[in-house]
Design an enzyme around this catalytic site. Structure first.
Site, PDB file in Angstrom:
ATOM      1  N   SER A 196      32.320  43.536  40.001  1.00 34.58           N
ATOM      2  CA  SER A 196      33.062  42.859  41.068  1.00 34.58           C
ATOM      3  C   SER A 196      33.300  43.747  42.287  1.00 34.58           C
ATOM      4  O   SER A 196      33.752  43.267  43.323  1.00 34.58           O
ATOM      5  CB  SER A 196      34.376  42.282  40.549  1.00 34.58           C
ATOM      6  OG  SER A 196      35.344  43.274  40.419  1.00 34.58           O
ATOM      7  N   SER A 197      32.978  45.020  42.198  1.00 32.55           N
ATOM      8  CA  SER A 197      33.061  45.864  43.410  1.00 32.55           C
ATOM      9  C   SER A 197      32.035  45.404  44.445  1.00 32.55           C
ATOM     10  O   SER A 197      32.145  45.753  45.615  1.00 32.55           O
ATOM     11  CB  SER A 197      32.799  47.331  43.099  1.00 32.55           C
ATOM     12  OG  SER A 197      33.018  47.627  41.775  1.00 32.55           O
ATOM     13  N   GLN A 208      53.461  48.057  53.018  1.00 31.32           N
ATOM     14  CA  GLN A 208      52.732  48.815  51.988  1.00 31.32           C
ATOM     15  C   GLN A 208      53.576  48.957  50.714  1.00 31.32           C
ATOM     16  O   GLN A 208      53.098  49.490  49.716  1.00 31.32           O
ATOM     17  CB  GLN A 208      52.239  50.157  52.516  1.00 31.32           C
ATOM     18  CG  GLN A 208      53.263  51.034  53.152  1.00 31.32           C
ATOM     19  CD  GLN A 208      52.625  52.263  53.797  1.00 31.32           C
ATOM     20  OE1 GLN A 208      52.754  53.334  53.247  1.00 31.32           O
ATOM     21  NE2 GLN A 208      51.973  52.115  54.922  1.00 31.32           N
ATOM     22  N   ASP A 212      38.239  44.696  39.256  1.00 33.23           N
ATOM     23  CA  ASP A 212      38.455  45.447  40.501  1.00 33.23           C
ATOM     24  C   ASP A 212      38.803  44.557  41.692  1.00 33.23           C
ATOM     25  O   ASP A 212      39.663  44.903  42.500  1.00 33.23           O
ATOM     26  CB  ASP A 212      37.219  46.298  40.836  1.00 33.23           C
ATOM     27  CG  ASP A 212      37.094  47.496  39.906  1.00 33.23           C
ATOM     28  OD1 ASP A 212      38.102  47.847  39.247  1.00 33.23           O
ATOM     29  OD2 ASP A 212      36.002  48.092  39.832  1.00 33.23           O
ATOM     30  N   THR A 235      33.213  44.078  33.808  1.00 34.22           N
ATOM     31  CA  THR A 235      33.240  44.810  32.541  1.00 34.22           C
ATOM     32  C   THR A 235      33.165  43.886  31.331  1.00 34.22           C
ATOM     33  O   THR A 235      32.533  44.205  30.327  1.00 34.22           O
ATOM     34  CB  THR A 235      34.542  45.641  32.462  1.00 34.22           C
ATOM     35  OG1 THR A 235      34.454  46.657  33.450  1.00 34.22           O
ATOM     36  CG2 THR A 235      34.739  46.271  31.107  1.00 34.22           C
TER      37      THR A 235
END
Ligand code: ASP
Length: 338
Positions: A58-59, A277, A90, A13
């Site tokens: 960056s995805s 998690q 990301d 971005t």
């Protein structure tokens, strides 16, 4: 002599601009960064800009991009004092983690930064992030050695250890956190660096690792999960190792069908790695009866690794080790775990 910093542009971005006809954000030429931030020239640094071959959102980041970054850094190690990498938010935490394992012993800073709003937008957070990241990368001890000697992420006034950080917000400027490790520094009126939290390099040579084994899987447990539906994940030819994001301190469901998939995988030579998690805290295998299964199956203890660090450490470890074993994996490489 002014500190020399290599500013590496990877996309994201921070270097995007809206297409005037569609409004869609698209990657721009790296020159754009200079036009938008002429202040870079006013820093007491010599900033050398360079871009990866094809800047990306960056995805789209792949292990091959990490190797490209490692090569760029290796090529410039002798001639610069530090590195700033402009990166999409990301997958910034994955890249920061990967670099911390692929580049070991470098007594110079590698600071990743990016922004939530394109630098061309008036309220962008990009300008401040870039300027502060550059300033941090240029900081030196009175002896002339760089203050920061590790891979870090700078975002919204906070400096984090690169392999301890995760993206936690898709819309706030304050988009990163490292719940299991204190901040390395804060940029307020002054830039404060927390010397006690920093890594100090003791090796005399930098080791660059370009070989990764990406045959690594990830499963997040949830109540009702049907592991047999993930059969192809638990196939050693597909994934040499699978990271299990278990509940709490390493707990799992206890029914037979669940255990069967995991034990068949381990019998065929697959490696399990347990992480939690929860965003903070660590794996404690014996704490609850429901925490025994993974330990009994010989799962490697991922302690308090982030998901990003666990996956990239495994890729690095499996890519560089002929006889992988738990003790080797658990050896702390760059302050990634307690
Ligand atoms: N999709 C973007 C990227 O990670 C988002 C960002 O840069 O913030 O490249």
């Amino acid at each position: 002599m002014k500190p020399r910093i290599l500013l590496i542009y990877t996309g994201g971005t921070i270097g995007m601009m809206a297409n005037p006809s569609t409004g869609e954000l698209q990657s721009l030429d790296f020159d754009y960064i200079h036009q938008q931030i002429p202040e870079i020239a006013r820093l007491d640094l010599e900033v050398i800009p360079i871009s990866i071959a094809q800047p990306i959102d960056s995805s789209h980041m792949q292990p091959a991009h990490w190797t490209e970054l490692v090569e760029l850094i290796a090529q410039h190690e002798a001639t610069v004092d530090g590195f700033v990498i402009l990166h999409g938010t990301d997958t910034m935490a994955y890249t920061a983690s990967a670099l911390s394992f692929m580049i070991q012993g470098l007594a110079k800073p590698i600071v990743l930064t990016g922004s939530q709003l394109p630098v061309g937008i008036l309220r962008s957070d990009g300008k401040e992030n870039i300027l502060a990241a550059l300033e941090i990368a240029g900081k030196k001890h009175s002896t002339g050695t760089p203050l920061l000697q590790e891979v870090a992420v700078f975002f919204q006034s906070k400096l984090f250890r690169g392999n301890r950080v995760s993206k936690i917000s898709a819309h706030q400027f304050d988009a990163f956190d490292s719940p299991n490790y204190p901040l390395l520094g804060v940029a307020g009126v002054e830039i404060e660096i927390h010397a006690n939290e920093l890594l100090e390099q003791t090796k005399t040579n930098t080791a660059y690792f370009k070989q990764l084994d990406a045959r690594v899987g990830l499963i997040k447990l949830y109540p009702g999960i049907n592991l047999s539906a993930y059969q192809s994940v638990f196939t050693p030819e597909v994934h040499r190792a699978v990271v299990i994001e278990a509940f709490g301190s390493g707990n799992t469901p206890n029914h037979e069908a669940f255990a069967k998939v995991l034990s068949a995988y381990v019998e065929q030579g697959g490696i399990l790695v347990t992480i939690s998690q929860c965003t903070s805290g660590s794996i404690q295998p014996g704490k609850y009866a429901s925490g025994h299964l993974l330990a009994e199956l010989g799962a490697w203890n991922g302690t308090d690794l982030t998901t990003e660090a666990a996956l990239t450490k495994l890729m690095w470890y499996l890519g560089t080790t002929t006889n992988p074993h738990q003790a080797g994996f658990c050896t702390v490489i760059a302050g990634e775990s307690a």
